[in-house]
Scaffold this motif. Structure first.
Motif, PDB file in Angstrom:
ATOM      1  N   VAL A 187       0.854  -1.200   0.000  1.00  0.00           N
ATOM      2  CA  VAL A 187       0.000   0.000   0.000  1.00  0.00           C
ATOM      3  C   VAL A 187       0.886   1.246   0.000  1.00  0.00           C
ATOM      4  N   SER A 188       0.275   2.371  -0.387  1.00  0.00           N
ATOM      5  CA  SER A 188       0.972   3.648  -0.226  1.00  0.00           C
ATOM      6  C   SER A 188       1.143   3.916   1.258  1.00  0.00           C
ATOM      7  N   TYR A 189       2.239   4.575   1.607  1.00  0.00           N
ATOM      8  CA  TYR A 189       2.407   4.922   3.027  1.00  0.00           C
ATOM      9  C   TYR A 189       3.021   6.306   3.145  1.00  0.00           C
ATOM     10  N   PRO A 190       2.685   6.993   4.228  1.00  0.00           N
ATOM     11  CA  PRO A 190       3.315   8.301   4.446  1.00  0.00           C
ATOM     12  C   PRO A 190       4.716   8.100   4.996  1.00  0.00           C
ATOM     13  N   ILE A 191       5.669   8.851   4.513  1.00  0.00           N
ATOM     14  CA  ILE A 191       6.986   8.798   5.136  1.00  0.00           C
ATOM     15  C   ILE A 191       6.880   9.478   6.500  1.00  0.00           C
ATOM     16  N   PRO A 192       7.775   9.161   7.440  1.00  0.00           N
ATOM     17  CA  PRO A 192       7.643   9.741   8.786  1.00  0.00           C
ATOM     18  C   PRO A 192       7.752  11.269   8.737  1.00  0.00           C
ATOM     19  N   VAL A 193       6.743  11.940   9.285  1.00  0.00           N
ATOM     20  CA  VAL A 193       6.731  13.411   9.239  1.00  0.00           C
ATOM     21  C   VAL A 193       6.716  14.018  10.636  1.00  0.00           C
ATOM     22  N   ASP A 194       7.085  13.211  11.643  1.00  0.00           N
ATOM     23  CA  ASP A 194       7.114  13.727  13.012  1.00  0.00           C
ATOM     24  C   ASP A 194       8.505  14.232  13.403  1.00  0.00           C
ATOM     25  N   GLY A 195       9.380  14.385  12.421  1.00  0.00           N
ATOM     26  CA  GLY A 195      10.731  14.878  12.687  1.00  0.00           C
ATOM     27  C   GLY A 195      11.058  16.073  11.797  1.00  0.00           C
ATOM     28  N   PRO A 196      12.328  16.432  11.750  1.00  0.00           N
ATOM     29  CA  PRO A 196      12.748  17.600  10.958  1.00  0.00           C
ATOM     30  C   PRO A 196      12.371  17.496   9.483  1.00  0.00           C
ATOM     31  N   VAL A 197      12.422  16.283   8.912  1.00  0.00           N
ATOM     32  CA  VAL A 197      12.070  16.160   7.495  1.00  0.00           C
ATOM     33  C   VAL A 197      10.586  16.487   7.279  1.00  0.00           C
ATOM     34  N   GLY A 198       9.753  16.116   8.242  1.00  0.00           N
ATOM     35  CA  GLY A 198       8.340  16.486   8.166  1.00  0.00           C
ATOM     36  C   GLY A 198       8.167  18.005   8.172  1.00  0.00           C
ATOM     37  N   ASP A 199       8.938  18.689   9.026  1.00  0.00           N
ATOM     38  CA  ASP A 199       8.882  20.160   9.064  1.00  0.00           C
ATOM     39  C   ASP A 199       9.258  20.739   7.697  1.00  0.00           C
ATOM     40  N   LEU A 200      10.280  20.131   7.084  1.00  0.00           N
ATOM     41  CA  LEU A 200      10.732  20.612   5.769  1.00  0.00           C
ATOM     42  C   LEU A 200       9.634  20.444   4.721  1.00  0.00           C
ATOM     43  N   LEU A 201       8.990  19.266   4.713  1.00  0.00           N
ATOM     44  CA  LEU A 201       7.942  19.006   3.723  1.00  0.00           C
ATOM     45  C   LEU A 201       6.767  19.969   3.912  1.00  0.00           C
ATOM     46  N   ARG A 202       6.399  20.208   5.161  1.00  0.00           N
ATOM     47  CA  ARG A 202       5.288  21.139   5.420  1.00  0.00           C
ATOM     48  C   ARG A 202       5.658  22.552   4.984  1.00  0.00           C
ATOM     49  N   ALA A 203       6.897  22.945   5.243  1.00  0.00           N
ATOM     50  CA  ALA A 203       7.335  24.293   4.845  1.00  0.00           C
ATOM     51  C   ALA A 203       7.279  24.459   3.330  1.00  0.00           C
ATOM     52  N   ALA A 204       7.503  23.342   2.613  1.00  0.00           N
ATOM     53  CA  ALA A 204       7.505  23.391   1.145  1.00  0.00           C
ATOM     54  C   ALA A 204       6.137  23.087   0.559  1.00  0.00           C
ATOM     55  N   GLY A 205       5.171  22.767   1.434  1.00  0.00           N
ATOM     56  CA  GLY A 205       3.839  22.442   0.943  1.00  0.00           C
ATOM     57  C   GLY A 205       3.806  21.175   0.108  1.00  0.00           C
ATOM     58  N   ARG A 206       4.661  20.220   0.472  1.00  0.00           N
ATOM     59  CA  ARG A 206       4.792  19.001  -0.345  1.00  0.00           C
ATOM     60  C   ARG A 206       4.011  17.830   0.216  1.00  0.00           C
ATOM     61  N   ASP A 207       3.720  16.877  -0.687  1.00  0.00           N
ATOM     62  CA  ASP A 207       3.120  15.596  -0.333  1.00  0.00           C
ATOM     63  C   ASP A 207       4.130  14.765   0.435  1.00  0.00           C
ATOM     64  N   HIS A 208       3.612  13.836   1.255  1.00  0.00           N
ATOM     65  CA  HIS A 208       4.540  12.979   2.002  1.00  0.00           C
ATOM     66  C   HIS A 208       4.193  11.503   1.823  1.00  0.00           C
ATOM     67  N   TRP A 209       3.652  11.156   0.655  1.00  0.00           N
ATOM     68  CA  TRP A 209       3.261   9.777   0.402  1.00  0.00           C
ATOM     69  C   TRP A 209       4.204   9.106  -0.591  1.00  0.00           C
ATOM     70  N   ARG A 210       4.435   7.830  -0.355  1.00  0.00           N
ATOM     71  CA  ARG A 210       5.188   7.008  -1.296  1.00  0.00           C
ATOM     72  C   ARG A 210       4.230   6.174  -2.128  1.00  0.00           C
ATOM     73  N   ALA A 211       4.521   6.068  -3.422  1.00  0.00           N
ATOM     74  CA  ALA A 211       3.785   5.147  -4.288  1.00  0.00           C
ATOM     75  C   ALA A 211       4.026   3.724  -3.787  1.00  0.00           C
ATOM     76  N   ALA A 212       2.954   2.889  -3.782  1.00  0.00           N
ATOM     77  CA  ALA A 212       3.049   1.528  -3.240  1.00  0.00           C
ATOM     78  C   ALA A 212       4.131   0.732  -3.966  1.00  0.00           C
ATOM     79  N   HIS A 213       4.921  -0.017  -3.201  1.00  0.00           N
ATOM     80  CA  HIS A 213       6.072  -0.708  -3.793  1.00  0.00           C
ATOM     81  C   HIS A 213       6.532  -1.868  -2.933  1.00  0.00           C
ATOM     82  N   ILE A 214       7.255  -2.768  -3.585  1.00  0.00           N
ATOM     83  CA  ILE A 214       8.008  -3.835  -2.919  1.00  0.00           C
ATOM     84  C   ILE A 214       9.485  -3.521  -3.139  1.00  0.00           C
ATOM     85  N   HIS A 215      10.279  -3.523  -2.074  1.00  0.00           N
ATOM     86  CA  HIS A 215      11.722  -3.302  -2.205  1.00  0.00           C
ATOM     87  C   HIS A 215      12.428  -4.606  -2.573  1.00  0.00           C
TER      88      HIS A 215
END
Ligand code: FE2
Length: 290
Positions: A187-215
């Motif tokens: 399934v799609s999942y949000p990358i962790p946004v409870d840290g500094p990277v989340g602050d960066l994404l919010r400041a940039a008004g960006r999405d924080h979802w990954r396209a569903a994938h198998i590594h």
């Protein structure tokens, strides 16, 4: 004594590193200094902004632990991880993409076709295909180290409800280069946004979802390992993946299982991988399977 200029300062700093004995380190330091200094001059960076940047990097380090890797996440959302992959791409090999922050070495070896998830992790999927060299010759004994999230969008390392190494496993190819494994539909999942990277994404008004994938990390003796994904073609985030990881050649349909397919799976994915000989790797390339 003449007044110091930004250009003179940059020259002085470059000169002070020009005796670095290791030639590659010398090259990297010179380019890093030149680009960092140019950034400050171009933007006329203020002391407050410089302090904010240092506080951001400090916080990024402080939130890291054995399982939380905020620096990889930062590299991912800035496209740096994907850029490193692109400039080191092996022509003819399966396209690589980001390793991501959730890889755990030491996943168990599993039998061909074994299921790596539990029923509650999602609809069962059979993934199958071949691993070959770039000439199409099958690679026997190649390994596929695979991992993915559960239906709640979490990896085992993020979710106390999952046993260790849930949705992870290492599979080997047979003499014909064929492999198969059972997993669940990612399934799609949000990358962790409870840290500094989340602050960066919010400041940039960006999405924080990954396209569903198998590594998957595909390795074979004498060949260059490829770190890659299999993306679900029926996913809304393929064109706005938060970490710029999507490559067209890695997007595959999850076909409903048909009459000729195993009865215990709901979907079937066909994905072939090809690897280049190890000696064709460009200088400085890093084998991430190590
Ligand atoms: Fe992932």
């Amino acid at each position: 004594m003449t007044t110091m200029t930004p250009g003179q300062l940059t020259e002085d700093v470059l000169a002070s590193h020009s005796g670095t004995p290791d030639p590659r380190l010398r090259e990297l330091l010179a380019a890093l200094i030149a680009h960092l200094h140019a950034f400050v001059v171009q933007t006329r960076l203020t002391p407050a902004e410089w302090q904010a940047a240092l506080a951001f990097l400090t916080a990024t380090g402080q939130i890291c632990d054995a399982e939380r890797q905020e620096f990889i996440l930062l590299s991912d959302v800035l496209g740096l991880s994907s850029l490193v992959d692109l400039v080191n791409a092996a022509p003819g090999a399966t396209e690589s993409t980001v390793l991501g922050p959730f890889y755990v070495p030491g996943a168990p070896r599993r039998a061909p076709g074994e299921q790596i998830g539990r029923p509650e992790d999602g609809p069962p999927v059979l993934v199958r295909g071949r691993v070959t060299d770039t000439g199409g010759r099958p690679l026997a004994g190649a390994t596929l180290d695979v991992w993915q999230c559960s239906s709640n969008g979490l990896y085992d390392t993020q979710d106390p409800g999952q046993p260790p190494y849930n949705l992870r496993g290492v599979f080997a190819t047979g003499p014909d280069g064929r492999y198969e494994f059972r997993t669940v539909r990612p399934v799609s999942y949000p990358i962790p946004v409870d840290g500094p990277v989340g602050d960066l994404l919010r400041a940039a008004g960006r999405d924080h979802w990954r396209a569903a994938h198998i590594h998957a990390i595909i390795s074979a003796p004498g060949h260059r390992a490829v770190t890659t994904h299999i993306f679900d073609s029926d996913n809304p985030y393929l064109d706005r993946d938060a970490v710029f990881g999507v490559r067209g050649s890695l997007v595959k349909p999850f076909e409903p299982a048909g009459p000729g397919d195993p009865a215990d799976v709901s979907y079937v994915v066909d994905m072939d991988f090809s690897l280049t000989p190890a000696e064709s790797a460009p200088a400085g390339a890093v084998d991430k399977s190590a």
